[in-house]
Design a protein around this motif. Structure first.
Motif, PDB file in Angstrom:
ATOM      1  N   THR A  10     -22.116 -45.484 -69.374  1.00  9.92           N
ATOM      2  CA  THR A  10     -23.149 -45.063 -68.445  1.00  9.92           C
ATOM      3  C   THR A  10     -22.887 -43.641 -67.967  1.00  9.92           C
ATOM      4  OG1 THR A  10     -24.206 -45.551 -66.311  1.00  9.92           O
ATOM      5  CG2 THR A  10     -21.870 -46.061 -66.500  1.00  9.92           C
ATOM      6  N   LYS A  11     -23.946 -42.959 -67.586  1.00  7.47           N
ATOM      7  CA  LYS A  11     -23.810 -41.650 -66.936  1.00  7.47           C
ATOM      8  C   LYS A  11     -23.423 -41.867 -65.469  1.00  7.47           C
ATOM      9  CE  LYS A  11     -27.325 -39.674 -69.974  1.00  7.47           C
ATOM     10  NZ  LYS A  11     -28.698 -39.141 -70.055  1.00  7.47           N
ATOM     11  N   VAL A  12     -22.876 -40.825 -64.870  1.00  6.42           N
ATOM     12  CA  VAL A  12     -22.407 -40.915 -63.485  1.00  6.42           C
ATOM     13  C   VAL A  12     -23.191 -39.930 -62.618  1.00  6.42           C
ATOM     14  CG1 VAL A  12     -20.416 -40.753 -61.941  1.00  6.42           C
ATOM     15  CG2 VAL A  12     -20.107 -41.558 -64.302  1.00  6.42           C
ATOM     16  N   TYR A  13     -23.590 -40.402 -61.443  1.00  6.39           N
ATOM     17  CA  TYR A  13     -24.331 -39.579 -60.492  1.00  6.39           C
ATOM     18  C   TYR A  13     -23.615 -39.606 -59.147  1.00  6.39           C
ATOM     19  CZ  TYR A  13     -27.960 -39.957 -64.039  1.00  6.39           C
ATOM     20  OH  TYR A  13     -28.657 -39.910 -65.225  1.00  6.39           O
ATOM     21  N   ASP A  14     -24.002 -38.719 -58.262  1.00  8.60           N
ATOM     22  CA  ASP A  14     -23.386 -38.669 -56.941  1.00  8.60           C
ATOM     23  C   ASP A  14     -24.400 -39.018 -55.864  1.00  8.60           C
ATOM     24  OD1 ASP A  14     -24.857 -36.365 -57.456  1.00  8.60           O
ATOM     25  OD2 ASP A  14     -23.591 -35.080 -56.218  1.00  8.60           O
ATOM     26  N   THR A  15     -23.888 -39.468 -54.730  1.00 12.48           N
ATOM     27  CA  THR A  15     -24.735 -39.788 -53.587  1.00 12.48           C
ATOM     28  C   THR A  15     -23.890 -39.682 -52.325  1.00 12.48           C
ATOM     29  OG1 THR A  15     -26.326 -41.390 -52.690  1.00 12.48           O
ATOM     30  CG2 THR A  15     -24.282 -42.282 -53.573  1.00 12.48           C
ATOM     31  N   LYS A  16     -24.516 -39.769 -51.182  1.00 11.43           N
ATOM     32  CA  LYS A  16     -23.780 -39.685 -49.919  1.00 11.43           C
ATOM     33  C   LYS A  16     -23.385 -41.059 -49.381  1.00 11.43           C
ATOM     34  CE  LYS A  16     -25.693 -35.253 -48.374  1.00 11.43           C
ATOM     35  NZ  LYS A  16     -24.400 -34.553 -48.502  1.00 11.43           N
ATOM     36  N   VAL A  17     -24.244 -42.056 -49.589  1.00  8.47           N
ATOM     37  CA  VAL A  17     -24.015 -43.371 -48.976  1.00  8.47           C
ATOM     38  C   VAL A  17     -24.351 -44.474 -49.968  1.00  8.47           C
ATOM     39  CG1 VAL A  17     -24.631 -44.926 -47.081  1.00  8.47           C
ATOM     40  CG2 VAL A  17     -24.631 -42.449 -46.702  1.00  8.47           C
ATOM     41  N   THR A  18     -23.473 -45.495 -50.040  1.00 11.16           N
ATOM     42  CA  THR A  18     -23.826 -46.757 -50.718  1.00 11.16           C
ATOM     43  C   THR A  18     -23.438 -47.891 -49.779  1.00 11.16           C
ATOM     44  OG1 THR A  18     -21.700 -46.740 -51.909  1.00 11.16           O
ATOM     45  CG2 THR A  18     -23.616 -45.871 -53.075  1.00 11.16           C
ATOM     46  N   GLY A  19     -23.392 -49.126 -50.288  1.00 10.06           N
ATOM     47  CA  GLY A  19     -23.096 -50.275 -49.445  1.00 10.06           C
ATOM     48  C   GLY A  19     -21.756 -50.148 -48.742  1.00 10.06           C
ATOM     49  N   ASN A  20     -21.663 -50.742 -47.538  1.00  8.96           N
ATOM     50  CA  ASN A  20     -20.458 -50.656 -46.724  1.00  8.96           C
ATOM     51  C   ASN A  20     -19.211 -51.045 -47.504  1.00  8.96           C
ATOM     52  OD1 ASN A  20     -22.879 -51.351 -44.937  1.00  8.96           O
ATOM     53  ND2 ASN A  20     -21.399 -50.646 -43.446  1.00  8.96           N
ATOM     54  N   GLY A  21     -18.170 -50.211 -47.411  1.00  5.70           N
ATOM     55  CA  GLY A  21     -16.884 -50.537 -47.996  1.00  5.70           C
ATOM     56  C   GLY A  21     -16.805 -50.392 -49.499  1.00  5.70           C
ATOM     57  N   THR A  22     -17.761 -49.684 -50.118  1.00  2.00           N
ATOM     58  CA  THR A  22     -17.748 -49.530 -51.574  1.00  2.00           C
ATOM     59  C   THR A  22     -17.586 -48.056 -51.954  1.00  2.00           C
ATOM     60  OG1 THR A  22     -20.172 -49.335 -51.763  1.00  2.00           O
ATOM     61  CG2 THR A  22     -19.202 -51.550 -51.893  1.00  2.00           C
ATOM     62  N   ASP A  23     -17.142 -47.844 -53.199  1.00  2.09           N
ATOM     63  CA  ASP A  23     -16.973 -46.490 -53.721  1.00  2.09           C
ATOM     64  C   ASP A  23     -18.244 -45.956 -54.374  1.00  2.09           C
ATOM     65  OD1 ASP A  23     -14.113 -46.214 -53.170  1.00  2.09           O
ATOM     66  OD2 ASP A  23     -13.860 -47.779 -54.681  1.00  2.09           O
ATOM     67  N   GLY A  24     -19.189 -46.835 -54.586  1.00  6.24           N
ATOM     68  CA  GLY A  24     -20.427 -46.451 -55.253  1.00  6.24           C
ATOM     69  C   GLY A  24     -21.179 -47.697 -55.665  1.00  6.24           C
ATOM     70  N   LEU A  25     -22.079 -47.542 -56.631  1.00  6.65           N
ATOM     71  CA  LEU A  25     -22.888 -48.675 -57.068  1.00  6.65           C
ATOM     72  C   LEU A  25     -23.080 -48.653 -58.575  1.00  6.65           C
ATOM     73  CD1 LEU A  25     -26.066 -47.788 -57.889  1.00  6.65           C
ATOM     74  CD2 LEU A  25     -26.149 -47.326 -55.446  1.00  6.65           C
ATOM     75  N   ILE A  26     -23.358 -49.828 -59.113  1.00  8.93           N
ATOM     76  CA  ILE A  26     -23.829 -49.971 -60.488  1.00  8.93           C
ATOM     77  C   ILE A  26     -25.208 -50.609 -60.438  1.00  8.93           C
ATOM     78  CG2 ILE A  26     -21.676 -50.033 -61.792  1.00  8.93           C
ATOM     79  CD1 ILE A  26     -21.717 -53.100 -61.468  1.00  8.93           C
ATOM     80  N   GLY A  27     -26.095 -50.128 -61.298  1.00 11.94           N
ATOM     81  CA  GLY A  27     -27.469 -50.613 -61.292  1.00 11.94           C
ATOM     82  C   GLY A  27     -27.713 -51.704 -62.314  1.00 11.94           C
ATOM     83  N   TRP A  28     -28.916 -52.244 -62.297  1.00 12.75           N
ATOM     84  CA  TRP A  28     -29.295 -53.358 -63.163  1.00 12.75           C
ATOM     85  C   TRP A  28     -29.233 -52.996 -64.639  1.00 12.75           C
ATOM     86  CZ3 TRP A  28     -33.107 -53.134 -66.787  1.00 12.75           C
ATOM     87  CH2 TRP A  28     -34.005 -52.069 -66.691  1.00 12.75           C
ATOM     88  N   ASP A  29     -29.563 -51.723 -64.972  1.00 13.10           N
ATOM     89  CA  ASP A  29     -29.727 -51.350 -66.376  1.00 13.10           C
ATOM     90  C   ASP A  29     -28.421 -51.330 -67.158  1.00 13.10           C
ATOM     91  OD1 ASP A  29     -28.990 -49.168 -64.798  1.00 13.10           O
ATOM     92  OD2 ASP A  29     -29.908 -47.716 -66.141  1.00 13.10           O
ATOM     93  N   LEU A  30     -27.295 -51.376 -66.458  1.00 18.79           N
ATOM     94  CA  LEU A  30     -26.013 -51.488 -67.152  1.00 18.79           C
ATOM     95  C   LEU A  30     -25.960 -52.782 -67.965  1.00 18.79           C
ATOM     96  CD1 LEU A  30     -23.666 -49.409 -66.861  1.00 18.79           C
ATOM     97  CD2 LEU A  30     -22.458 -51.135 -65.535  1.00 18.79           C
ATOM     98  N   PHE A  31     -26.716 -53.787 -67.523  1.00 20.11           N
ATOM     99  CA  PHE A  31     -26.687 -55.113 -68.138  1.00 20.11           C
ATOM    100  C   PHE A  31     -27.993 -55.459 -68.847  1.00 20.11           C
ATOM    101  CE2 PHE A  31     -24.164 -55.035 -64.189  1.00 20.11           C
ATOM    102  CZ  PHE A  31     -22.901 -55.187 -64.734  1.00 20.11           C
ATOM    103  N   ASP A  32     -28.767 -54.444 -69.178  1.00 20.65           N
ATOM    104  CA  ASP A  32     -30.031 -54.694 -69.872  1.00 20.65           C
ATOM    105  C   ASP A  32     -29.762 -55.429 -71.191  1.00 20.65           C
ATOM    106  OD1 ASP A  32     -32.720 -54.660 -70.380  1.00 20.65           O
ATOM    107  OD2 ASP A  32     -32.774 -52.601 -71.114  1.00 20.65           O
ATOM    108  N   GLY A  33     -30.584 -56.442 -71.481  1.00 18.88           N
ATOM    109  CA  GLY A  33     -30.399 -57.261 -72.670  1.00 18.88           C
ATOM    110  C   GLY A  33     -29.519 -58.477 -72.442  1.00 18.88           C
ATOM    111  N   MET A  34     -28.952 -58.599 -71.232  1.00 14.90           N
ATOM    112  CA  MET A  34     -28.097 -59.729 -70.874  1.00 14.90           C
ATOM    113  C   MET A  34     -28.757 -60.526 -69.747  1.00 14.90           C
ATOM    114  SD  MET A  34     -25.407 -59.061 -72.893  1.00 14.90           S
ATOM    115  CE  MET A  34     -23.862 -59.713 -72.282  1.00 14.90           C
ATOM    116  N   ILE A  35     -28.056 -61.526 -69.249  1.00 10.20           N
ATOM    117  CA  ILE A  35     -28.467 -62.268 -68.058  1.00 10.20           C
ATOM    118  C   ILE A  35     -27.367 -62.110 -67.022  1.00 10.20           C
ATOM    119  CG2 ILE A  35     -28.964 -64.531 -67.052  1.00 10.20           C
ATOM    120  CD1 ILE A  35     -29.513 -64.292 -70.688  1.00 10.20           C
TER     121      ILE A  35
END
Length: 383
Positions: free
Chosen positions: A186-211
């Motif tokens: 996956t490509k990597v992007y930057d942001t200022k805020v994600t969920g409390n206590g996390t280093d970042g996020l992963i989105g749904w499309d990382l698992f496209d084609g799976m369940i």
């Protein structure tokens, strides 16, 4: 005409297309627009400098009408899932812009042998942030929020500046991220805020084609290559169709108050920590009696860009998802005009979604919901 034929011949010999397969439309300006059925109109600049100037649509689940418009001409066609269409935009009668409209490649891993059922510990904190452990580039161990309302891999600036040892090129370079026993790119992007206590996020499309299974009873996330057979026999499970908009997926739900019922599509967003975010402009259009909802509190929330979002929390009599109804839900009403989508949308958040063990089927593009042990849990806003 002679110059045009020479340009066409160059493209035909370079890219191996027949003359009949490359329609030509005219433009006097680089500015163009792309109209994808069911989506917002997108601005586009034609570029003669780029060999293949490609625009990627949303994930398509059926043939979809596309229209490309310049200032003086246009072309329209039906695009099938996984398909692409090529054409030339002739700029000012001399510069050829080789343009491609493409649908994402169809991913479907149900035929993998052996089947994959990769079980990963799932953590949920008191703010409803769900997270999993991941390793980036075999070096950096990260705590990542699984955000079904997000895409790809996004890291907060603090993590990028103070924790990540990998030398990353943001936005364009794919990297390996290990989650459970599998490795994803996956490509990597930057942001200022994600969920409390996390280093970042992963989105749904990382698992496209799976369940993707989120099981709040067992605190596990499971990545399946095939849908578990027992799920279809579960009478308590509801099956919801997905709709893709702005590269995210939505499901249907119903809100009701004082006798008024409204059915609409909601962003399915495990990264949003509250119950349901209702767009004030949409509520007015739908003649929903939001002004009759009892106000619980008023707060300032922060978006992923650390921007302030004034929000009113009010009591919603009923939120119905499939056959399952939640009553007296403390719903947030957004007072700003639009979200990050540049469109008015409603959002289902994880204070509601955690009440269901969830299967997000990115093969058939449906969601299955089973009530979890949290179905009748108190709402954070009321405790």
């Amino acid at each position: 005409m002679k110059q045009l034929l020479q340009i066409l011949f160059l493209f035909l010999t370079t890219y191996g297309f027949s003359q009949q397969s490359l329609p030509v439309i005219k433009a006097a300006s680089k500015a163009a627009t792309i109209h994808e059925e069911g989506q917002l109109k997108r601005k586009w600049n034609v570029s003669p400098e780029i060999k293949i100037d490609a625009f990627t649509t949303n994930k398509l689940i059926r043939p979809t009408a596309i229209k490309f418009k310049t200032d003086i001409d246009s072309i329209g066609f039906i695009l099938k899932p996984g398909q692409y269409k090529d054409f030339i935009v002739l700029l000012n009668g001399k510069d050829s812009c080789y343009t491609r409209i493409e649908s994402p490649v169809i991913k479907d891993f149900r035929k993998l042998k052996p089947e994959i059922h990769d079980t990963i510990p799932l953590f949920i904190n008191s703010q409803n942030t769900i997270s999993v452990k991941a390793v980036l580039n075999k070096i950096d161990t990260l705590n990542l929020n699984f955000d079904s309302g997000g895409t790809e891999l996004v890291l907060i600036e603090e993590t990028l500046n103070n924790k990540v040892k990998s030398k990353l090129k943001l936005y364009n370079t794919p990297y390996e991220v290990a989650i459970g026993s599998r490795v994803y790119k996956t490509k990597v992007y930057d942001t200022k805020v994600t969920g409390n206590g996390t280093d970042g996020l992963i989105g749904w499309d990382l698992f496209d084609g799976m369940i993707v299974e989120l099981n709040y009873d067992k605190n596990i996330m499971v990545i399946h290559s095939r849908l578990p057979k027992a799920l279809k026999r579960d009478k308590a499970a509801v099956k919801l169709n997905m709709k893709y908009f702005n590269y995210r997926f939505f499901t249907a739900a119903q809100i009701a108050h004082r006798g008024t019922k409204v059915n609409d599509w909601f962003l399915f967003d495990t990264g949003y920590q509250r119950t349901v975010m209702l767009d004030n402009d949409l509520l007015r259009e739908q003649k929903f009696p939001a002004d009759q909802m009892e106000v619980i509190k008023k707060v300032i929330m922060r978006g992923t860009k650390n921007n302030e979002i004034p929000v009113i929390t009010s009591n919603l009599e009923s939120l119905k998802i499939g056959k399952h109804e939640l009553k007296n839900v403390p719903a947030q009403i957004m007072t700003t005009s639009k979200t990050m989508f540049d469109a008015n949308i409603h959002i289902l958040g994880n204070e509601v979604l955690k009440r269901f063990n969830t299967f997000m089927d990115f093969q058939e593009n449906v969601v299955y919901l089973q009530p979890s042990h949290l179905f009748n849990a108190d709402y954070i806003e009321k405790t």
